[in-house]
Design a protein around this motif. Sequence first.
Motif, PDB file in Angstrom:
ATOM      1  N   ARG A  59      -7.347  13.860  -3.326  1.00  0.00           N
ATOM      2  CA  ARG A  59      -7.708  12.440  -3.257  1.00  0.00           C
ATOM      3  C   ARG A  59      -6.575  11.612  -2.657  1.00  0.00           C
TER       4      ARG A  59
ATOM      5  N   GLN B 218      -6.456   9.058   0.619  1.00  0.00           N
ATOM      6  CA  GLN B 218      -5.938   7.693   0.550  1.00  0.00           C
ATOM      7  C   GLN B 218      -4.876   7.452   1.626  1.00  0.00           C
TER       8      GLN B 218
ATOM      9  N   GLN C 112      -6.714   6.999   4.891  1.00  0.00           N
ATOM     10  CA  GLN C 112      -7.364   5.693   4.963  1.00  0.00           C
ATOM     11  C   GLN C 112      -6.360   4.583   5.221  1.00  0.00           C
TER      12      GLN C 112
ATOM     13  N   LEU D 208       1.263   4.153  -2.854  1.00  0.00           N
ATOM     14  CA  LEU D 208       1.079   5.571  -2.544  1.00  0.00           C
ATOM     15  C   LEU D 208       2.296   6.402  -2.947  1.00  0.00           C
TER      16      LEU D 208
ATOM     17  N   SER E 128       2.017   6.787  -6.607  1.00  0.00           N
ATOM     18  CA  SER E 128       0.909   7.694  -6.890  1.00  0.00           C
ATOM     19  C   SER E 128       1.321   9.144  -6.652  1.00  0.00           C
TER      20      SER E 128
ATOM     21  N   ASP F 265       0.828  -1.201   0.000  1.00  0.00           N
ATOM     22  CA  ASP F 265       0.000   0.000   0.000  1.00  0.00           C
ATOM     23  C   ASP F 265       0.866   1.255   0.000  1.00  0.00           C
TER      24      ASP F 265
END
Length: 149
Positions: A66, A70, A73, A7, A10, A3
């Motif tokens: 956004r 993320q 979260q 990220l 991203s 994850d």
Amino acid sequence: MKDVDRLVHSRANILFLAAFSFGLWQFCWIGKDILSTTGGTLYLVMGGASAIGGLLWVVSCYFFHRFSKQVKQAKAYGALNDELTQQNRSKAFVFGYFVIFGLTWLLIPATDFWNFEVKFAVRVIATIGIILPFIYFAYLELKNDEGAE
């Protein structure tokens, strides 16, 4: 950890998009201002490209928003703001500072050789000073992420 890797990639992609869109927006706007006395097709193309760049900048800001959600979260803020990330951010900031400083010092003697409006050159330098740290930080993050695998 997958994850966090996702990220990191991203964030780097968003930074590349932000740098591209900001550069397109500002450089075309500068070009449009330079061509404002001549008008014509190139003036319209610069205006359209500047508008597209501005819209892409808004899109990249949405992606940053956004991305922030993320990160919350995934509860990955600590992992995405570790010492290496802070070091990369500092390197990118210092790199941008020295680029701005160097280009400004090059601008001073350039005014002796060429006749141009300094305000356009200052706007170009400021735009470069914003874009390059984005790109350099994203590059460092991706380089370090590849080295960790």
